[in-house]
Design an enzyme around this catalytic site. Sequence first.
Site, PDB file in Angstrom:
ATOM      1  N   HIS A 155       0.847  -1.146  -0.209  1.00 44.41           N
ATOM      2  CA  HIS A 155       0.167  -0.058  -0.337  1.00 44.41           C
ATOM      3  C   HIS A 155       1.178   1.126  -0.065  1.00 44.41           C
ATOM      4  O   HIS A 155       1.712   1.352   0.608  1.00 44.41           O
ATOM      5  CB  HIS A 155      -0.944  -0.154   1.285  1.00 44.41           C
ATOM      6  CG  HIS A 155      -1.536   1.612   1.610  1.00 44.41           C
ATOM      7  ND1 HIS A 155      -1.798   2.244   1.806  1.00 44.41           N
ATOM      8  CD2 HIS A 155      -3.453   1.290   1.064  1.00 44.41           C
ATOM      9  CE1 HIS A 155      -2.918   3.034   2.042  1.00 44.41           C
ATOM     10  NE2 HIS A 155      -3.453   2.033   1.768  1.00 44.41           N
TER      11      HIS A 155
ATOM     12  N   ASP B  35       3.193  -4.371   8.312  1.00 42.77           N
ATOM     13  CA  ASP B  35       1.968  -3.779   7.807  1.00 42.77           C
ATOM     14  C   ASP B  35       0.577  -4.714   7.890  1.00 42.77           C
ATOM     15  O   ASP B  35       0.360  -5.157   7.112  1.00 42.77           O
ATOM     16  CB  ASP B  35       1.438  -3.268   6.456  1.00 42.77           C
ATOM     17  CG  ASP B  35       0.489  -2.368   5.893  1.00 42.77           C
ATOM     18  OD1 ASP B  35      -0.815  -2.223   6.682  1.00 42.77           O
ATOM     19  OD2 ASP B  35       0.585  -2.085   5.137  1.00 42.77           O
TER      20      ASP B  35
ATOM     21  N   GLN C   4      -3.957  -5.497   6.882  1.00 41.79           N
ATOM     22  CA  GLN C   4      -5.248  -6.239   6.580  1.00 41.79           C
ATOM     23  C   GLN C   4      -5.272  -7.342   7.054  1.00 41.79           C
ATOM     24  O   GLN C   4      -5.791  -8.958   6.880  1.00 41.79           O
ATOM     25  CB  GLN C   4      -5.407  -6.253   4.758  1.00 41.79           C
ATOM     26  CG  GLN C   4      -5.908  -4.986   4.175  1.00 41.79           C
ATOM     27  CD  GLN C   4      -6.924  -3.873   4.340  1.00 41.79           C
ATOM     28  OE1 GLN C   4      -7.939  -5.386   5.017  1.00 41.79           O
ATOM     29  NE2 GLN C   4      -7.178  -3.051   4.487  1.00 41.79           N
TER      30      GLN C   4
ATOM     31  N   LYS D 123     -10.371  -0.634  10.818  1.00 38.95           N
ATOM     32  CA  LYS D 123     -10.555  -2.022  10.009  1.00 38.95           C
ATOM     33  C   LYS D 123     -10.943  -3.146  10.598  1.00 38.95           C
ATOM     34  O   LYS D 123     -11.266  -4.312  10.063  1.00 38.95           O
ATOM     35  CB  LYS D 123      -8.972  -2.435   9.570  1.00 38.95           C
ATOM     36  CG  LYS D 123      -8.736  -0.929   8.118  1.00 38.95           C
ATOM     37  CD  LYS D 123      -7.597  -1.642   7.175  1.00 38.95           C
ATOM     38  CE  LYS D 123      -7.058   0.275   6.288  1.00 38.95           C
ATOM     39  NZ  LYS D 123      -7.810   0.679   5.042  1.00 38.95           N
TER      40      LYS D 123
ATOM     41  N   CYS E 176      -4.925   2.455  -3.055  1.00 42.02           N
ATOM     42  CA  CYS E 176      -3.848   3.046  -3.171  1.00 42.02           C
ATOM     43  C   CYS E 176      -2.938   2.209  -3.423  1.00 42.02           C
ATOM     44  O   CYS E 176      -1.718   1.527  -1.745  1.00 42.02           O
ATOM     45  CB  CYS E 176      -3.767   3.608  -1.287  1.00 42.02           C
ATOM     46  SG  CYS E 176      -5.268   4.954  -0.748  1.00 42.02           S
TER      47      CYS E 176
HETATM   48  N1  C6P Z   1      -6.514   0.303   3.460  1.00 43.41           N
HETATM   49  C1  C6P Z   1      -8.305  -0.074   1.532  1.00 43.41           C
HETATM   50  O1  C6P Z   1      -9.096   0.223   1.363  1.00 43.41           O
HETATM   51  P1  C6P Z   1      -4.870   3.692   7.171  1.00 43.41           P
HETATM   52  O2  C6P Z   1      -5.227   4.517   5.577  1.00 43.41           O
HETATM   53  O3  C6P Z   1      -3.795   4.440   7.478  1.00 43.41           O
HETATM   54  O4  C6P Z   1      -5.921   3.576   7.814  1.00 43.41           O
HETATM   55  O5  C6P Z   1      -4.379   2.431   6.757  1.00 43.41           O
HETATM   56  C2  C6P Z   1      -3.485   2.471   5.878  1.00 43.41           C
HETATM   57  C3  C6P Z   1      -3.005   1.867   4.730  1.00 43.41           C
HETATM   58  C4  C6P Z   1      -2.088   0.497   4.607  1.00 43.41           C
HETATM   59  N2  C6P Z   1      -2.234  -0.341   4.792  1.00 43.41           N
HETATM   60  C5  C6P Z   1      -3.007  -1.545   4.000  1.00 43.41           C
HETATM   61  C6  C6P Z   1      -2.942  -2.949   3.244  1.00 43.41           C
HETATM   62  C7  C6P Z   1      -4.412  -1.010   3.324  1.00 43.41           C
HETATM   63  O6  C6P Z   1      -4.857  -1.453   2.819  1.00 43.41           O
HETATM   64  C8  C6P Z   1      -4.577   0.251   3.977  1.00 43.41           C
HETATM   65  C9  C6P Z   1      -5.714   0.770   3.395  1.00 43.41           C
HETATM   66  C10 C6P Z   1      -7.159   1.355   2.341  1.00 43.41           C
HETATM   67  O7  C6P Z   1      -7.659  -0.615   1.208  1.00 43.41           O
HETATM   68  C11 C6P Z   1      -7.673   2.336   2.473  1.00 43.41           C
HETATM   69  S1  C6P Z   1      -6.607   3.061   0.611  1.00 43.41           S
END
Ligand code: C6P
Length: 418
Positions: A135, A212, A215, A238, A376
């Site tokens: 991401h 990371d 997910q 999430k 993203c």
């Molecule tokens: N992905 C998606 O719809 P934040 O925005 O900081 O809570 O998370 C960022 C982020 C980082 N790593 C991974 C693997 C992610 O999936 C995400 C966020 C969302 O897939 C929004 S782009």
Amino acid sequence: MTDALESSPPLDLPLDAHALRADFPVLARTVHDRPLVYLDNAATTQKPQVVLDALDRYYGEYNSNVHRGVHRLSQEATEAFEAARITVQRFLGAAASHEIVFTRGTTESVNLVANAWGRANVGAGDEILVTEMEHHSNIVPWQMLCEAVGATLKVLPMDDRGELRMERLDDLLTERTRLVAVVHVSNALGTWNPVETIIGRAHAVGALVLVDGAQSIPHLPVDVQRLDADFYALSGHKAYGPMGIGVLYGKAAVLDAMPPWQGGGDMIRMVTFEKTTYGELPCKFEAGTPDVAGAIGLAAAFDYVEGIGRGRIAAHEADLLEYGTRVLGEIPEVRFIGTADRKAAVLSLLFEGVHPHDVGTILDREGVAVRTGHHCAYPVMQHFGIPATTRASLALYNTREDLDALVRALTRVREVFA
Ligand code: C6P
């Protein structure tokens, strides 16, 4: 999905997703006069009533700033905030609660490490290794660091199924590698990466590893000590928790040796105009008033998930993934993007001849919420030579009926574009 499940609760009692839906008030609403079918869980999950109640109780009964007041409300808020930290520690299998730093989310957690650890430990000629399926929040902060200090960003590629090309790993890891930043489960592809192996090999060349977990935390049992991760980043929203709260796990010795990132209240021991000394972990990394309600809500979410059992959630979602892959795969126009052997909870697809945004708009008219776009993860889109995908992502409250509704809605796409 065997190895992560070995440490999880017994699977003999499948979870009853239909019953659990009642815990999530928003799932009862309609969209365009149709029952909501919520399949955008990778963007954010819905919140159970217990989380909403925890937020309500905090603001309605003991709202106060933490670590600052001797008055009763401040003590209650501080106790609840620190209890939330212990809940997160246990949820992640961390050795100590001071290894848990509250942040705004995964993005802020990665930025914290890139800035605080990176500026102190990465110099000209050093290397940071990321993967092709990261991401943006696990690419851009490292790129910014590399540009600032004269280091090199290297990339572990993936194949056309969306699996990391592990045979390339040993070549890419060198004695100059300072850190490997790798996503546990890809948001764009669903690939569940072999992070244990990557961590082992990175450590063998003396590199640290940041995982990371944005997910993975909602879907898999995770034990940071078993993984031996140096850093693990996640977002509360999430994983059934509130927006605006996240976590950075770091090994105590690594966090201790790092300089602070942001300066301000609560992170200091003593301030004079000549010199400031910093507080202990985790306060050193929590400058300013934290999201107290968010932390308390996140703990309520983790308690809720533990109450169901992460092994049972993973098993339920594995069943949905298998079912969804089969029924969506029977639609001739559908092509999956991301067909790794080990996947979690994400069905990313193209519908032949129709732009994903149009697919998403028609699905919305049918009450089905999915995400369309690059997620993203531009490099993933570039790998496949596509601008975007339509992504259905699953959660514990999804059912096979939700996937049937998605199939019906995709049939509608065919009718509209026939
Ligand atoms: N992905 C998606 O719809 P934040 O925005 O900081 O809570 O998370 C960022 C982020 C980082 N790593 C991974 C693997 C992610 O999936 C995400 C966020 C969302 O897939 C929004 S782009």
